[in-house]
Design a protein around this motif. Structure first.
Motif, PDB file in Angstrom:
ATOM      1  N   ILE A 199      12.297  -2.655  -2.879  1.00 27.39           N
ATOM      2  CA  ILE A 199      11.385  -2.883  -1.756  1.00 27.39           C
ATOM      3  C   ILE A 199       9.974  -3.048  -2.298  1.00 27.39           C
ATOM      4  N   TRP A 200       9.311  -4.145  -1.921  1.00 27.12           N
ATOM      5  CA  TRP A 200       7.938  -4.372  -2.367  1.00 27.12           C
ATOM      6  C   TRP A 200       7.032  -4.864  -1.231  1.00 27.12           C
ATOM      7  N   ASP A 201       7.625  -5.201  -0.084  1.00 23.61           N
ATOM      8  CA  ASP A 201       6.860  -5.700   1.055  1.00 23.61           C
ATOM      9  C   ASP A 201       6.520  -4.527   1.977  1.00 23.61           C
ATOM     10  N   VAL A 202       5.264  -4.048   1.937  1.00 26.73           N
ATOM     11  CA  VAL A 202       4.893  -2.848   2.695  1.00 26.73           C
ATOM     12  C   VAL A 202       4.916  -3.089   4.202  1.00 26.73           C
ATOM     13  N   THR A 203       4.911  -4.340   4.638  1.00 26.14           N
ATOM     14  CA  THR A 203       4.963  -4.593   6.081  1.00 26.14           C
ATOM     15  C   THR A 203       6.326  -4.230   6.664  1.00 26.14           C
ATOM     16  N   ARG A 204       7.328  -4.036   5.793  1.00 27.68           N
ATOM     17  CA  ARG A 204       8.657  -3.658   6.261  1.00 27.68           C
ATOM     18  C   ARG A 204       8.851  -2.139   6.285  1.00 27.68           C
ATOM     19  N   ILE A 205       7.839  -1.399   5.828  1.00 29.96           N
ATOM     20  CA  ILE A 205       7.934   0.062   5.748  1.00 29.96           C
ATOM     21  C   ILE A 205       7.238   0.691   6.948  1.00 29.96           C
ATOM     22  N   HIS A 206       7.875   1.681   7.565  1.00 28.36           N
ATOM     23  CA  HIS A 206       7.329   2.329   8.761  1.00 28.36           C
ATOM     24  C   HIS A 206       7.037   3.818   8.536  1.00 28.36           C
ATOM     25  N   GLN A 207       7.809   4.473   7.698  1.00 25.04           N
ATOM     26  CA  GLN A 207       7.545   5.856   7.324  1.00 25.04           C
ATOM     27  C   GLN A 207       7.655   5.973   5.817  1.00 25.04           C
ATOM     28  N   LEU A 208       6.818   6.843   5.242  1.00 30.17           N
ATOM     29  CA  LEU A 208       6.814   7.040   3.799  1.00 30.17           C
ATOM     30  C   LEU A 208       6.585   8.521   3.518  1.00 30.17           C
ATOM     31  N   VAL A 209       7.495   9.128   2.753  1.00 29.98           N
ATOM     32  CA  VAL A 209       7.369  10.529   2.358  1.00 29.98           C
ATOM     33  C   VAL A 209       7.271  10.577   0.841  1.00 29.98           C
ATOM     34  N   LEU A 210       6.272  11.310   0.334  1.00 27.91           N
ATOM     35  CA  LEU A 210       5.985  11.364  -1.097  1.00 27.91           C
ATOM     36  C   LEU A 210       6.081  12.794  -1.607  1.00 27.91           C
ATOM     37  N   SER A 211       6.630  12.958  -2.806  1.00 23.20           N
ATOM     38  CA  SER A 211       6.626  14.275  -3.450  1.00 23.20           C
ATOM     39  C   SER A 211       5.320  14.527  -4.176  1.00 23.20           C
ATOM     40  N   MET A 212       4.583  13.455  -4.454  1.00 24.46           N
ATOM     41  CA  MET A 212       3.300  13.545  -5.145  1.00 24.46           C
ATOM     42  C   MET A 212       2.441  12.369  -4.691  1.00 24.46           C
ATOM     43  N   ALA A 213       1.126  12.547  -4.724  1.00 25.56           N
ATOM     44  CA  ALA A 213       0.219  11.488  -4.253  1.00 25.56           C
ATOM     45  C   ALA A 213      -0.973  11.416  -5.193  1.00 25.56           C
ATOM     46  N   GLN A 214      -0.691  11.017  -6.444  1.00 23.59           N
ATOM     47  CA  GLN A 214      -1.716  10.983  -7.467  1.00 23.59           C
ATOM     48  C   GLN A 214      -2.313   9.584  -7.608  1.00 23.59           C
ATOM     49  N   PRO A 215      -3.621   9.480  -7.764  1.00 26.42           N
ATOM     50  CA  PRO A 215      -4.216   8.180  -8.118  1.00 26.42           C
ATOM     51  C   PRO A 215      -3.778   7.790  -9.535  1.00 26.42           C
ATOM     52  N   GLY A 216      -3.932   6.528  -9.835  1.00 20.06           N
ATOM     53  CA  GLY A 216      -3.655   6.078 -11.190  1.00 20.06           C
ATOM     54  C   GLY A 216      -2.200   5.766 -11.462  1.00 20.06           C
ATOM     55  N   VAL A 217      -1.402   5.540 -10.408  1.00 22.21           N
ATOM     56  CA  VAL A 217      -0.004   5.164 -10.585  1.00 22.21           C
ATOM     57  C   VAL A 217       0.258   3.876  -9.805  1.00 22.21           C
ATOM     58  N   LEU A 218       1.383   3.233 -10.130  1.00 24.43           N
ATOM     59  CA  LEU A 218       1.833   2.043  -9.411  1.00 24.43           C
ATOM     60  C   LEU A 218       3.059   2.395  -8.585  1.00 24.43           C
ATOM     61  N   GLY A 219       3.232   1.705  -7.478  1.00 26.06           N
ATOM     62  CA  GLY A 219       4.397   1.949  -6.650  1.00 26.06           C
ATOM     63  C   GLY A 219       3.985   2.418  -5.265  1.00 26.06           C
ATOM     64  N   LEU A 220       4.978   2.761  -4.452  1.00 26.98           N
ATOM     65  CA  LEU A 220       4.693   3.181  -3.085  1.00 26.98           C
ATOM     66  C   LEU A 220       3.881   4.473  -3.052  1.00 26.98           C
ATOM     67  N   SER A 221       4.037   5.332  -4.055  1.00 25.75           N
ATOM     68  CA  SER A 221       3.261   6.576  -4.056  1.00 25.75           C
ATOM     69  C   SER A 221       1.768   6.307  -4.244  1.00 25.75           C
ATOM     70  N   ALA A 222       1.423   5.115  -4.737  1.00 26.70           N
ATOM     71  CA  ALA A 222       0.010   4.757  -4.865  1.00 26.70           C
ATOM     72  C   ALA A 222      -0.673   4.672  -3.508  1.00 26.70           C
TER      73      ALA A 222
END
Length: 335
Positions: A199-222
């Motif tokens: 999955i790379w199209d964020v317009t298709r995402i409605h909920q997102l749960v993260l175990s970590m939320a650090q700056p300086g990374v790539l991906g949905l957790s960014a």
């Protein structure tokens, strides 16, 4: 006799995201060279008379290429586990190594590979080497240093409670019971079937749960990493509702792909907090890959669990070893 496992995923870093973003590729010849450096690091550091290494079987022949012309003072076995070119191969290898009492497992892959390994490795410390598309959980450790750290941990020549750290995970619950897990992110999206999985199209995402939320990374957790931290500054787990009308943030969700993301609601999570998946039907993407279908009547939730896989901090491990004199060579007697 310490056993060190090596799981090199030949398929890591080869999903469809390579076609739609500017991600680098790591071919299997490169992975073989990384494994070769891991083995050299182990050989230079371990108690070689008591060490055994076991490698996951795979179709790209990474083990054979890594061992070509390499003389080692310990055996390198091939695990007797399935070799079908599937993600489940890594899971089976991790389970086999845990069953054999492995002291450490070196893993080559991205978030998805490490997720599969974590599902089977139980409490065995993992030494991550990032070779995937999304590399939030695995660190960019160099192979030689990863091998040295694995040997130091396997021989318990450093305090494990300092050299290793337990990372969080996200438990996927159906009717209150765990059915799966993710290491970094779980996304509820409106794509009805897994299909190409990534999955790379964020317009298709409605909920997102993260175990970590650090700056300086790539991906949905960014997406979470682009937000200010909560009061106190502890960037812990995070639940987001995404969609039109929310506050926009800029997030680097893939190599070369920085996009605006509209966030309608932000909720910072404490360990053991649960987030209900209210968007349905659709699919759940676990660490960037769509895995689980969401039916119209499904009762799904995500729980932040602080008792995730144990990660070896390679830099810290080497620092501890140097501080305690582990790298001092014995004096040679005069001729």
């Amino acid at each position: 006799m310490p056993l060190i496992g090596i799981i090199p995923n030949p398929s890591s870093g080869k999903d469809i995201r390579r076609l739609v973003v500017d991600a680098d590729g790591i071919d299997n010849q490169h992975k073989a060279k990384i494994v070769r450096r891991v083995l050299r690091g182990i050989a230079a550091t371990a108690d070689v008379a008591a060490t055994t290494v076991a490698v996951m079987p795979e179709m790209a022949d990474i083990r054979r290429r890594a061992l070509d012309g390499l003389e080692l003072p310990f055996p390198v076995d091939v695990l007797d586990t399935p070799c079908h070119g599937l993600a489940e191969d890594s899971l089976a290898a991790a389970r086999a190594l845990a069953d054999r009492g492995a002291a450490a497992i070196v893993v080559l892959g991205g978030d998805g590979t490490h997720r599969m390994v974590a599902k089977g490795s139980r409490d065995v410390p993992l030494v991550p080497i990032s070779t995937g598309t999304n590399n939030v959980w695995p660190r960019r450790n160099e192979g030689t240093l990863a091998g040295m750290a694995a040997a130091l941990v396997a021989d318990v020549r450093v305090p494990l409670e300092v050299a290793c750290r337990q990372t969080p995970r996200l438990d996927v619950l159906r009717d209150g019971q765990p059915i799966d897990l993710a290491l970094v992110d779980v996304a509820a999206c409106d794509i009805p079937v897994p299909g190409a999985r990534a999955i790379w199209d964020v317009t298709r995402i409605h909920q997102l749960v993260l175990s970590m939320a650090q700056p300086g990374v790539l991906g949905l957790s960014a997406i979470g990493g682009s937000l200010p931290p909560p009061p106190g500054g502890d960037r812990r787990g995070l639940a987001l509702e995404i969609g039109p009308g929310g506050q926009e943030v800029m997030a680097p969700i893939a190599p070369g792909l920085v996009v605006p993301v509209a966030i309608r609601n932000v909720r910072w999570l404490e360990p053991d907090e649960t987030v209900s998946i209210t968007f349905r039907p659709g699919t759940l993407a676990l660490d960037g890959e769509r895995e689980t279908a969401i039916g119209s009547n499904d009762d799904l939730a995500i729980r932040l669990n602080k008792n995730g896989p144990t990660m070896v901090d390679v830099d810290r491990t080497l620092e501890l070893a140097a501080d305690s004199g582990e790298f001092i060579m014995p004096c040679r007697s005069p001729a």
